[in-house]
Scaffold this motif. Sequence first.
Motif, PDB file in Angstrom:
ATOM      1  N   ASP A   1       0.817  -1.221   0.000  1.00  0.00           N
ATOM      2  CA  ASP A   1       0.000   0.000   0.000  1.00  0.00           C
ATOM      3  C   ASP A   1       0.847   1.265   0.000  1.00  0.00           C
ATOM      4  O   ASP A   1       0.318   2.389  -0.015  1.00  0.00           O
ATOM      5  CB  ASP A   1      -0.974   0.002   1.179  1.00  0.00           C
ATOM      6  N   GLY A   2       2.170   1.114   0.043  1.00  0.00           N
ATOM      7  CA  GLY A   2       3.061   2.255  -0.042  1.00  0.00           C
ATOM      8  C   GLY A   2       3.187   3.075   1.215  1.00  0.00           C
ATOM      9  O   GLY A   2       3.820   4.132   1.195  1.00  0.00           O
ATOM     10  N   ARG A   3       2.637   2.600   2.334  1.00  0.00           N
ATOM     11  CA  ARG A   3       2.620   3.411   3.552  1.00  0.00           C
ATOM     12  C   ARG A   3       3.727   3.031   4.537  1.00  0.00           C
ATOM     13  O   ARG A   3       4.053   3.815   5.424  1.00  0.00           O
ATOM     14  CB  ARG A   3       1.254   3.292   4.241  1.00  0.00           C
ATOM     15  N   THR A   4       4.302   1.828   4.421  1.00  0.00           N
ATOM     16  CA  THR A   4       5.274   1.335   5.399  1.00  0.00           C
ATOM     17  C   THR A   4       6.572   0.966   4.705  1.00  0.00           C
ATOM     18  O   THR A   4       6.578   0.244   3.702  1.00  0.00           O
ATOM     19  CB  THR A   4       4.736   0.105   6.142  1.00  0.00           C
ATOM     20  N   LEU A   5       7.665   1.466   5.239  1.00  0.00           N
ATOM     21  CA  LEU A   5       8.990   1.129   4.736  1.00  0.00           C
ATOM     22  C   LEU A   5       9.731   0.335   5.798  1.00  0.00           C
ATOM     23  O   LEU A   5       9.765   0.732   6.975  1.00  0.00           O
ATOM     24  CB  LEU A   5       9.781   2.399   4.408  1.00  0.00           C
TER      25      LEU A   5
ATOM     26  N   VAL B   1      10.978  -0.084  11.281  1.00  0.00           N
ATOM     27  CA  VAL B   1       9.687   0.128  10.616  1.00  0.00           C
ATOM     28  C   VAL B   1       9.413   1.625  10.571  1.00  0.00           C
ATOM     29  O   VAL B   1       9.432   2.308  11.609  1.00  0.00           O
ATOM     30  CB  VAL B   1       8.552  -0.601  11.360  1.00  0.00           C
ATOM     31  N   TYR B   2       9.164   2.135   9.364  1.00  0.00           N
ATOM     32  CA  TYR B   2       8.906   3.557   9.178  1.00  0.00           C
ATOM     33  C   TYR B   2       7.537   3.764   8.525  1.00  0.00           C
ATOM     34  O   TYR B   2       7.158   3.033   7.598  1.00  0.00           O
ATOM     35  CB  TYR B   2       9.971   4.196   8.272  1.00  0.00           C
ATOM     36  N   ASP B   3       6.850   4.766   8.999  1.00  0.00           N
ATOM     37  CA  ASP B   3       5.641   5.248   8.335  1.00  0.00           C
ATOM     38  C   ASP B   3       6.078   6.291   7.306  1.00  0.00           C
ATOM     39  O   ASP B   3       6.651   7.324   7.660  1.00  0.00           O
ATOM     40  CB  ASP B   3       4.700   5.868   9.372  1.00  0.00           C
ATOM     41  N   VAL B   4       5.836   6.012   6.028  1.00  0.00           N
ATOM     42  CA  VAL B   4       6.234   6.942   4.965  1.00  0.00           C
ATOM     43  C   VAL B   4       5.014   7.479   4.224  1.00  0.00           C
ATOM     44  O   VAL B   4       5.112   7.927   3.080  1.00  0.00           O
ATOM     45  CB  VAL B   4       7.216   6.272   3.978  1.00  0.00           C
ATOM     46  N   SER B   5       3.869   7.432   4.884  1.00  0.00           N
ATOM     47  CA  SER B   5       2.642   7.875   4.224  1.00  0.00           C
ATOM     48  C   SER B   5       2.683   9.354   3.869  1.00  0.00           C
ATOM     49  O   SER B   5       2.022   9.795   2.914  1.00  0.00           O
ATOM     50  CB  SER B   5       1.430   7.585   5.117  1.00  0.00           C
ATOM     51  N   SER B   6       3.478  10.133   4.604  1.00  0.00           N
ATOM     52  CA  SER B   6       3.589  11.560   4.307  1.00  0.00           C
ATOM     53  C   SER B   6       4.821  11.880   3.482  1.00  0.00           C
ATOM     54  O   SER B   6       5.089  13.044   3.191  1.00  0.00           O
ATOM     55  CB  SER B   6       3.636  12.366   5.614  1.00  0.00           C
ATOM     56  N   GLY B   7       5.577  10.885   3.125  1.00  0.00           N
ATOM     57  CA  GLY B   7       6.812  11.091   2.374  1.00  0.00           C
ATOM     58  C   GLY B   7       8.027  10.996   3.255  1.00  0.00           C
ATOM     59  O   GLY B   7       8.932  10.203   3.003  1.00  0.00           O
ATOM     60  N   THR B   8       8.085  11.782   4.323  1.00  0.00           N
ATOM     61  CA  THR B   8       9.212  11.753   5.248  1.00  0.00           C
ATOM     62  C   THR B   8       9.085  10.562   6.192  1.00  0.00           C
ATOM     63  O   THR B   8       8.031  10.369   6.819  1.00  0.00           O
ATOM     64  CB  THR B   8       9.274  13.049   6.069  1.00  0.00           C
ATOM     65  N   PRO B   9      10.136   9.747   6.325  1.00  0.00           N
ATOM     66  CA  PRO B   9      10.044   8.572   7.201  1.00  0.00           C
ATOM     67  C   PRO B   9       9.861   8.958   8.667  1.00  0.00           C
ATOM     68  O   PRO B   9      10.501   9.891   9.172  1.00  0.00           O
ATOM     69  CB  PRO B   9      11.385   7.866   6.982  1.00  0.00           C
TER      70      PRO B   9
ATOM     71  N   GLN C   1       8.555   1.569  14.906  1.00  0.00           N
ATOM     72  CA  GLN C   1       8.790   0.319  15.614  1.00  0.00           C
ATOM     73  C   GLN C   1      10.160  -0.230  15.217  1.00  0.00           C
ATOM     74  O   GLN C   1      10.677   0.057  14.133  1.00  0.00           O
ATOM     75  CB  GLN C   1       7.697  -0.709  15.263  1.00  0.00           C
ATOM     76  N   VAL C   2      10.756  -1.017  16.120  1.00  0.00           N
ATOM     77  CA  VAL C   2      11.989  -1.736  15.814  1.00  0.00           C
ATOM     78  C   VAL C   2      11.785  -3.183  16.229  1.00  0.00           C
ATOM     79  O   VAL C   2      11.390  -3.471  17.365  1.00  0.00           O
ATOM     80  CB  VAL C   2      13.210  -1.154  16.542  1.00  0.00           C
ATOM     81  N   LEU C   3      12.034  -4.102  15.314  1.00  0.00           N
ATOM     82  CA  LEU C   3      11.883  -5.528  15.560  1.00  0.00           C
ATOM     83  C   LEU C   3      13.258  -6.177  15.514  1.00  0.00           C
ATOM     84  O   LEU C   3      14.123  -5.761  14.745  1.00  0.00           O
ATOM     85  CB  LEU C   3      10.972  -6.162  14.506  1.00  0.00           C
ATOM     86  N   GLN C   4      13.454  -7.199  16.338  1.00  0.00           N
ATOM     87  CA  GLN C   4      14.762  -7.821  16.426  1.00  0.00           C
ATOM     88  C   GLN C   4      14.739  -9.236  15.868  1.00  0.00           C
ATOM     89  O   GLN C   4      13.747  -9.958  16.004  1.00  0.00           O
ATOM     90  CB  GLN C   4      15.242  -7.868  17.888  1.00  0.00           C
ATOM     91  N   VAL C   5      15.857  -9.610  15.229  1.00  0.00           N
ATOM     92  CA  VAL C   5      16.108 -10.997  14.843  1.00  0.00           C
ATOM     93  C   VAL C   5      17.535 -11.307  15.260  1.00  0.00           C
ATOM     94  O   VAL C   5      18.407 -10.438  15.208  1.00  0.00           O
ATOM     95  CB  VAL C   5      15.922 -11.233  13.332  1.00  0.00           C
ATOM     96  N   PRO C   6      17.808 -12.541  15.683  1.00  0.00           N
ATOM     97  CA  PRO C   6      19.166 -12.849  16.148  1.00  0.00           C
ATOM     98  C   PRO C   6      20.210 -12.684  15.052  1.00  0.00           C
ATOM     99  O   PRO C   6      21.287 -12.140  15.286  1.00  0.00           O
ATOM    100  CB  PRO C   6      19.057 -14.308  16.611  1.00  0.00           C
ATOM    101  N   ASN C   7      19.886 -13.182  13.859  1.00  0.00           N
ATOM    102  CA  ASN C   7      20.808 -13.113  12.733  1.00  0.00           C
ATOM    103  C   ASN C   7      20.013 -12.924  11.443  1.00  0.00           C
ATOM    104  O   ASN C   7      18.838 -13.296  11.370  1.00  0.00           O
ATOM    105  CB  ASN C   7      21.646 -14.397  12.622  1.00  0.00           C
ATOM    106  N   THR C   8      20.671 -12.379  10.447  1.00  0.00           N
ATOM    107  CA  THR C   8      20.053 -12.235   9.137  1.00  0.00           C
ATOM    108  C   THR C   8      21.153 -11.957   8.141  1.00  0.00           C
ATOM    109  O   THR C   8      22.344 -11.966   8.488  1.00  0.00           O
ATOM    110  CB  THR C   8      18.997 -11.114   9.138  1.00  0.00           C
ATOM    111  N   PHE C   9      20.778 -11.713   6.879  1.00  0.00           N
ATOM    112  CA  PHE C   9      21.779 -11.370   5.868  1.00  0.00           C
ATOM    113  C   PHE C   9      21.218 -10.280   4.963  1.00  0.00           C
ATOM    114  O   PHE C   9      21.342  -9.104   5.261  1.00  0.00           O
ATOM    115  CB  PHE C   9      22.205 -12.618   5.110  1.00  0.00           C
TER     116      PHE C   9
END
Length: 956
Positions: free
Chosen positions: A79-83, A111-119, A123-131
Amino acid sequence: MGRAALLGMTMLAGLAPALTGTARAEDDLAAGATGLLPDGHFLTPFAAPGAQLFALKPGLSDFPGYVANVAMTSALSPDGRTLLVLSAGYNQLYSKTGATIAADSNEYVFVYDVSSGTPKQTQVLQVPNTFIGLAFAPDGQSFYVPGGVDDNVHVFRKSGDTWAESGSPIALGHNNTGNGLEVKPMAAGIAVTADGKHAVVANNYNDSVSVLDLTAGTKVGELDLRPGIINPAQSGQAGGEYPIWVAIQGTTAYVSAQRDREIDVVDFSTPASPTLVTRVRVPGNPNRMVVDKAGARLYVAADNADAVFVINTATNAVIETIHAAAPEGLLTNPETFRGAATNSVALSADGRTLYVTDGDINAVAVIPLSGAAPHHVQGLIPTAWYPNDVTPSADGSHLYVANGQSDPGPNPGNCSTNSYNAQRAAFCGSHNQYVLQIQKGGLLSMRTPEASALDSLTRQVAANDGFNTYPVPADERMMAALRARIHHVIYIVKENRTYDQILGDLGRGNGDPKLTEFGRAITPNFHRISRQFVDMDNFYDAGAVSGDGWPWSTSARESDIGIKTLPLNYSGRGLAYDWEGTNRNVDVAIPTLAGRQKAQPLYPNDPNLLPGTNNQAAPDGPAPGEGQRGYLWDSALRSGLSVRNYGFFIDLSRYSVSISDRIPPVADPYAQKLQVAYSANPTLLPLTDIYYRGFDNNFPDFYRVQEWDREFTAYERSGTLPNLELVRLMHDHMGNFGTASFGIDTPEKQQADNDYAVGRVVDRVAHSRFKDDTLIFVLEDDAQDGADHVDARRSTAYIVGPYVKHHAVISTHYSTVNLLRTIEDILGIDHLCINDAYQRPMTDVFDLGQPMWNYEAVPSRALITASLPLPAQYARLAPIPSTHPASWWAEQTRGYDWSREDLNNAEAFNRLIWSGLKGGVPYPGDATPGDAARDDDAHEHADAGASARLAERADH
């Protein structure tokens, strides 16, 4: 642009590098808004309209100001609202007792709300590891994050306005084993089908893809992409290795396999039994990809090609190559000099514009797709340091760029929390100033530039990277004169020291003696060389650690995959050390199974384990047909020069004290005809001295130089000294205190051994028939293991020989890139990439009126108690005792792994060295508020210095 046209550079008229736009707030600095970088480039992330730089702050309770490093991937909701922005960096933090704080040592999804253009971070979500993988479900109510070395996929679902992980991660089931020698799996890219029912995951270290049933939350199918596994008749053929990214069209998955430079087309219409359709070869390392909305075109970003390959999905053929480094005319011979590190692609919502990140030139390329091919870059947009991904907003009004790192700045409190001494660790607090911790990631947001603004932005990028330059006559004259006089270069690479750590007590130049650990008494030759010739007190290693230091020191750049995998490898989050020739610990310079088993008896009887000599991290040379031949020695050989290798790119597996077939540390292996070096680079294979031992802290540099001198003596008799000698003298790295041979078993002795070794090389040349036409260049591959009051990457470098200035302090900002450029110009060989091609040689170091020189090496008295055959006049002197015996150092480093550089916690080791050498002296930055104020002053002065250097560059 050839060598003759690039002997020296100065700025053309136009934009000068400068910080523009918003003020440099603390968050801006943390996220990468610095000006002059250690590699000689400039950053102007605020040049684009409306540009804002957001630091990635996870909001940790123990470290509220902490900024995560390496923004790797971004994704926009349907929906273009969340980055979403995914971090995949070092991100390890330590307590006052030295223990890893598990709760604060994770990776993050911002997690950023970009519905107005500016981030706006929500929210911040955690994962132990990723790439690298991150993908939304088509309904926007779920997203998926592969867990990297954990070999799984995390599922996050939305409830109201809040995201949370849903259930246990989906296991990929590779039994903690990857394809290689002692490597683990690595889940990389992921793509989701249009109906949201299935996903395909690239298993980077298992050379396969997994098909997931997202409804059931299970893996339902897997395809090994290697030819010899799919069809036994093709056993031993390379293909499908190091898959990293996936794009899906219908039930067809396109998988970028980096080592073999191909797109593997996979049919997973039967999810339990995916099949290979074809392999599409591309002349570069394919990275991220995107399919257009019509499903007709696949756009593939490719490192080493600096290009986007366009594939027709109906025919699975490459129909266009779009050169992505710069607009036509901005670079001379854009197809010749590589190094832009093209690494991601994105389409605007209307499909009319392709956006491409060029990591190493810190820019986003804008490519209009209207009209028939060929398509070209219209302009470049400056970014922060090393953009990894770009995401256009749904309405086309904004661009969001995930950048990977920032300039570390000073690290006077290069403080390691550690477990060896609780009382000393308490002094440390929680500084956490290891170089990979203080290089930060960031999110750059900007309004999408109008076409009319792209011209000035492109000129800004050109100024930042030195593209709009022309030869400086004085540089041309100096390099031409040296080229006529100098016929031999000896290039010595050492390990891991900052300027202050060694030369802070020099008494001249910009040094801080409070930070000196191995001063004049331990390193008399480095001090004498710096005083007798030039003290370069403003020299920077382009690499932060050995993993990028060696690529920069040998090719003036690093591969995109190298820069992405480095922080994960160094933080213990998986991946192998692939930066010095080996891939997954396999010596790929040796093409055959029989040859590998001879060189490494533990190598398995598996013809499909990384067959052939492809090296996924190797740079290409500047001309077509020079794949994986972009190193300094390749350029010398192309020019018809002779090369000899002593210790560069050696397979180190045979030196481990834990294996039965270990090659013992023998003082004179030539006398025993004992091969002690197996090259890990196919070009260097026949040029390598097999009796010169590679990286091994058990072995003294003294005897490395003895072997080098054996051949040097023969060259002197025959008058055939090679034009370029590559010499690795690594004992300043230190280590192996409990098993080190010949009594070189404490930090002081190992540093002194390295110092004396370099001094002996200089001494030997100075008293040889080659003294009048030989220059010696010495640098550290990186500066990660010490404190410095100017910058964590400021390091020592030495240039010795005829026509080098005497008793001079050179404060010109130089880096690894400038040093390589200087070697190239003196030898008359071509440049390696767009970095050294567009930076100036180190002209300030030389004086044509100084042809005469001499040097006599002196050993530190710290070596007198070792078992080395020192000259008799030194053996009679009073020794400098080590602060602690080898047994003490061995006990304090119990559990360390010295089998390869940088395997251990560098912070802990730095702290141990300081405590062991300095006793009760508080580590700089630890003790008092006054110290903290001085640290703040150091940062302020460093920023001011960077601004001054910006102004100096702009004035040229």
